[in-house]
Design a protein around this motif. Structure first.
Motif, PDB file in Angstrom:
ATOM      1  N   ASN A 150       0.827  -1.204   0.000  1.00  0.00           N
ATOM      2  CA  ASN A 150       0.000   0.000   0.000  1.00  0.00           C
ATOM      3  C   ASN A 150       0.869   1.265   0.000  1.00  0.00           C
ATOM      4  OD1 ASN A 150      -2.367   1.513   0.017  1.00  0.00           O
ATOM      5  ND2 ASN A 150      -2.521   1.513   2.259  1.00  0.00           N
ATOM      6  N   THR A 151       1.743   1.369  -1.000  1.00  0.00           N
ATOM      7  CA  THR A 151       2.745   2.437  -1.033  1.00  0.00           C
ATOM      8  C   THR A 151       2.255   3.743  -1.642  1.00  0.00           C
ATOM      9  OG1 THR A 151       3.542   1.814  -3.230  1.00  0.00           O
ATOM     10  CG2 THR A 151       4.547   0.694  -1.327  1.00  0.00           C
ATOM     11  N   GLY A 152       1.009   3.756  -2.159  1.00  0.00           N
ATOM     12  CA  GLY A 152       0.575   4.964  -2.864  1.00  0.00           C
ATOM     13  C   GLY A 152       1.228   5.071  -4.231  1.00  0.00           C
ATOM     14  N   ARG A 153       1.515   3.906  -4.836  1.00  0.00           N
ATOM     15  CA  ARG A 153       2.118   3.795  -6.175  1.00  0.00           C
ATOM     16  C   ARG A 153       3.562   4.304  -6.192  1.00  0.00           C
ATOM     17  NH1 ARG A 153       0.700   6.091 -10.395  1.00  0.00           N
ATOM     18  NH2 ARG A 153       0.941   4.311 -11.772  1.00  0.00           N
ATOM     19  N   LEU A 154       4.250   4.241  -5.089  1.00  0.00           N
ATOM     20  CA  LEU A 154       5.635   4.716  -5.016  1.00  0.00           C
ATOM     21  C   LEU A 154       6.515   4.072  -6.074  1.00  0.00           C
ATOM     22  CD1 LEU A 154       8.048   6.135  -3.629  1.00  0.00           C
ATOM     23  CD2 LEU A 154       8.213   4.132  -2.131  1.00  0.00           C
ATOM     24  N   PHE A 155       6.507   2.732  -6.140  1.00  0.00           N
ATOM     25  CA  PHE A 155       7.405   2.049  -7.074  1.00  0.00           C
ATOM     26  C   PHE A 155       7.017   2.332  -8.522  1.00  0.00           C
ATOM     27  CE2 PHE A 155       8.177  -0.467  -3.227  1.00  0.00           C
ATOM     28  CZ  PHE A 155       9.557  -0.498  -3.229  1.00  0.00           C
ATOM     29  N   SER A 156       5.730   2.408  -8.805  1.00  0.00           N
ATOM     30  CA  SER A 156       5.282   2.698 -10.169  1.00  0.00           C
ATOM     31  C   SER A 156       5.697   4.104 -10.599  1.00  0.00           C
ATOM     32  CB  SER A 156       3.759   2.544 -10.275  1.00  0.00           C
ATOM     33  OG  SER A 156       3.376   1.204 -10.025  1.00  0.00           O
ATOM     34  N   ILE A 157       5.643   5.056  -9.672  1.00  0.00           N
ATOM     35  CA  ILE A 157       6.059   6.422  -9.983  1.00  0.00           C
ATOM     36  C   ILE A 157       7.560   6.487 -10.210  1.00  0.00           C
ATOM     37  CG2 ILE A 157       6.266   8.751  -9.020  1.00  0.00           C
ATOM     38  CD1 ILE A 157       3.555   8.202  -7.595  1.00  0.00           C
ATOM     39  N   LEU A 158       8.323   5.786  -9.356  1.00  0.00           N
ATOM     40  CA  LEU A 158       9.774   5.751  -9.543  1.00  0.00           C
ATOM     41  C   LEU A 158      10.123   5.126 -10.889  1.00  0.00           C
ATOM     42  CD1 LEU A 158      10.955   4.641  -5.987  1.00  0.00           C
ATOM     43  CD2 LEU A 158      11.254   6.888  -7.028  1.00  0.00           C
ATOM     44  N   LEU A 159       9.388   4.081 -11.265  1.00  0.00           N
ATOM     45  CA  LEU A 159       9.636   3.421 -12.543  1.00  0.00           C
ATOM     46  C   LEU A 159       9.365   4.381 -13.701  1.00  0.00           C
ATOM     47  CD1 LEU A 159      10.325   0.882 -14.153  1.00  0.00           C
ATOM     48  CD2 LEU A 159       7.918   0.238 -14.020  1.00  0.00           C
ATOM     49  N   HIS A 160       8.322   5.179 -13.579  1.00  0.00           N
ATOM     50  CA  HIS A 160       8.008   6.159 -14.630  1.00  0.00           C
ATOM     51  C   HIS A 160       9.186   7.088 -14.866  1.00  0.00           C
ATOM     52  CE1 HIS A 160       6.066   9.383 -16.853  1.00  0.00           C
ATOM     53  NE2 HIS A 160       6.466  10.220 -15.911  1.00  0.00           N
ATOM     54  N   TYR A 161       9.762   7.620 -13.801  1.00  0.00           N
ATOM     55  CA  TYR A 161      10.886   8.550 -13.957  1.00  0.00           C
ATOM     56  C   TYR A 161      12.160   7.828 -14.412  1.00  0.00           C
ATOM     57  CZ  TYR A 161       8.156  12.371 -12.092  1.00  0.00           C
ATOM     58  OH  TYR A 161       7.203  13.323 -11.932  1.00  0.00           O
ATOM     59  N   ALA A 162      12.300   6.568 -13.999  1.00  0.00           N
ATOM     60  CA  ALA A 162      13.466   5.802 -14.466  1.00  0.00           C
ATOM     61  C   ALA A 162      13.405   5.603 -15.970  1.00  0.00           C
ATOM     62  CB  ALA A 162      13.516   4.449 -13.762  1.00  0.00           C
ATOM     63  N   ARG A 163      12.190   5.409 -16.498  1.00  0.00           N
ATOM     64  CA  ARG A 163      12.042   5.126 -17.924  1.00  0.00           C
ATOM     65  C   ARG A 163      12.346   6.338 -18.794  1.00  0.00           C
ATOM     66  NH1 ARG A 163       6.468   1.573 -17.665  1.00  0.00           N
ATOM     67  NH2 ARG A 163       7.456  -0.469 -17.477  1.00  0.00           N
ATOM     68  N   ILE A 164      12.078   7.537 -18.287  1.00  0.00           N
ATOM     69  CA  ILE A 164      12.285   8.721 -19.125  1.00  0.00           C
ATOM     70  C   ILE A 164      13.710   9.257 -19.005  1.00  0.00           C
ATOM     71  CG2 ILE A 164       9.856   9.358 -19.036  1.00  0.00           C
ATOM     72  CD1 ILE A 164      10.515  11.477 -16.983  1.00  0.00           C
ATOM     73  N   GLY A 165      14.528   8.585 -18.208  1.00  0.00           N
ATOM     74  CA  GLY A 165      15.929   8.969 -18.090  1.00  0.00           C
ATOM     75  C   GLY A 165      16.827   8.002 -18.829  1.00  0.00           C
ATOM     76  N   HIS A 166      18.102   8.325 -18.878  1.00  0.00           N
ATOM     77  CA  HIS A 166      19.094   7.451 -19.503  1.00  0.00           C
ATOM     78  C   HIS A 166      20.141   7.087 -18.471  1.00  0.00           C
ATOM     79  CE1 HIS A 166      17.420   7.940 -23.462  1.00  0.00           C
ATOM     80  NE2 HIS A 166      17.493   9.241 -23.349  1.00  0.00           N
ATOM     81  N   ASP A 167      20.539   5.839 -18.459  1.00  0.00           N
ATOM     82  CA  ASP A 167      21.440   5.319 -17.435  1.00  0.00           C
ATOM     83  C   ASP A 167      22.471   4.408 -18.090  1.00  0.00           C
ATOM     84  OD1 ASP A 167      22.730   4.077 -15.363  1.00  0.00           O
ATOM     85  OD2 ASP A 167      20.922   3.473 -14.298  1.00  0.00           O
ATOM     86  N   PRO A 168      23.760   4.751 -17.995  1.00  0.00           N
ATOM     87  CA  PRO A 168      24.789   3.900 -18.605  1.00  0.00           C
ATOM     88  C   PRO A 168      24.749   2.460 -18.110  1.00  0.00           C
ATOM     89  CG  PRO A 168      25.723   6.001 -17.900  1.00  0.00           C
ATOM     90  CD  PRO A 168      24.326   5.933 -17.342  1.00  0.00           C
ATOM     91  N   ASN A 169      24.242   2.245 -16.886  1.00  0.00           N
ATOM     92  CA  ASN A 169      24.228   0.894 -16.328  1.00  0.00           C
ATOM     93  C   ASN A 169      23.199  -0.010 -16.988  1.00  0.00           C
ATOM     94  OD1 ASN A 169      26.270   1.448 -14.469  1.00  0.00           O
ATOM     95  ND2 ASN A 169      24.824   2.322 -13.022  1.00  0.00           N
ATOM     96  N   TRP A 170      22.237   0.574 -17.724  1.00  0.00           N
ATOM     97  CA  TRP A 170      21.281  -0.268 -18.432  1.00  0.00           C
ATOM     98  C   TRP A 170      21.992  -1.188 -19.412  1.00  0.00           C
ATOM     99  CZ3 TRP A 170      16.765  -0.901 -16.510  1.00  0.00           C
ATOM    100  CH2 TRP A 170      16.003   0.135 -15.988  1.00  0.00           C
ATOM    101  N   LEU A 171      23.087  -0.693 -20.009  1.00  0.00           N
ATOM    102  CA  LEU A 171      23.788  -1.477 -21.021  1.00  0.00           C
ATOM    103  C   LEU A 171      24.301  -2.785 -20.450  1.00  0.00           C
ATOM    104  CD1 LEU A 171      24.912  -1.843 -23.845  1.00  0.00           C
ATOM    105  CD2 LEU A 171      26.906  -0.490 -23.185  1.00  0.00           C
ATOM    106  N   GLN A 172      24.818  -2.753 -19.223  1.00  0.00           N
ATOM    107  CA  GLN A 172      25.344  -3.972 -18.620  1.00  0.00           C
ATOM    108  C   GLN A 172      24.237  -4.987 -18.429  1.00  0.00           C
ATOM    109  OE1 GLN A 172      28.448  -4.944 -18.133  1.00  0.00           O
ATOM    110  NE2 GLN A 172      27.606  -6.911 -17.473  1.00  0.00           N
TER     111      GLN A 172
END
Length: 252
Positions: free
Chosen positions: A53-75
């Protein structure tokens, strides 16, 4: 996301095994989520939000993670590439790494400002070992004609690279098709991407300068799959693609 997963698990006095049951993953995978080695996907985030019952905390964090770029995704992409049974890729700028010759890879890495070029070339060539396995993945490649004409590393290097593509395209598990310049505007002009089919999931990887984005949302992966198919509608058949590659190689 890794921090909050660990923090909330502790707050709920939950074990890794308990969290694994919530997200339908193994205890070891949960450990990798918490270390940041693996990334939480849409299904895992929704399950955690419901259970705690986080108030969609993880889903919101995932939204912002998706619109960013992260060099670690490549690994993480590389790890999933090694496990994939089907790999689809659309490339408009460079020959995909799994098809590159060492000299072509070296020229591209040097131009990209990579400091330890030799180590980077060795790592890229090591990734190609999946094509030599007893059970290699199916590799389907769509290439823009323009990238085949670009003499990366010089004419001799590019001629050898085109010959390598032709050689690999004869394997039963590898398909190479070229989208000719005459196709004009098509959905692939937005940029290159890769699609991976693993035993339990499908993911997409979108390249970007200095990083990239790994997509695990089922709806987004389907949209990339549709885009791949639409690009393929503009591509030449395999035999015609080989003929075009041969003609370009002969001009080098």
């Amino acid at each position: 996301m890794a921090y909050y997963l660990r923090f909330l698990r502790t707050q709920h006095n939950a074990t890794g095994e308990t969290v694994g049951k919530i997200v339908r993953r193994s205890k070891s995978t949960v450990s990798r989520f918490e270390s940041g080695e693996y990334r939480l996907g849409e299904a895992e985030c929704e399950a955690l939000d419901r259970a705690w019952n986080t108030g969609r905390l993880f889903s919101i964090l995932l939204h912002y993670a998706r619109i960013g770029h992260d060099p670690n995704w490549l690994q993480q992409y590389k790890e999933q590439e090694a496990q994939a049974c089907l790999i689809k890729t659309w490339q408009s700028n460079l020959v995909p790494g799994l098809l590159q010759t060492p000299d072509y890879a070296r020229a591209g890495l040097r131009a990209g400002g990579v400091k330890d070029v030799d180590a980077a070339v060795e790592e890229r060539m090591a990734r190609q070992a999946i094509l030599e396995r007893e059970d290699p993945p199916t590799l389907l490649v769509l290439l823009a004609e323009s990238l085949l004409e670009l003499p990366c590393g010089g004419p001799a290097v590019m001629k050898a690279q085109l010959a390598r593509i032709l050689e690999l395209s004869e394997r039963p598990n590898i398909g190479v098709r070229v989208v000719p310049k005459a196709a004009g505007h098509h959905p692939g002009l937005d940029g290159p991407f890769m699609l991976l089919t693993l035993e339990t999931t499908d993911v997409a990887y979108v390249e970007a300068p200095g990083g990239g984005r790994l997509v695990s949302s089922a709806s987004q992966v389907r949209s990339f799959g549709l885009r791949y198919d639409r690009i393929g509608q503009h591509a030449l058949p395999e035999n015609s693609s080989r003929e075009l590659i041969t003609r370009i190689m002969e001009t080098m």
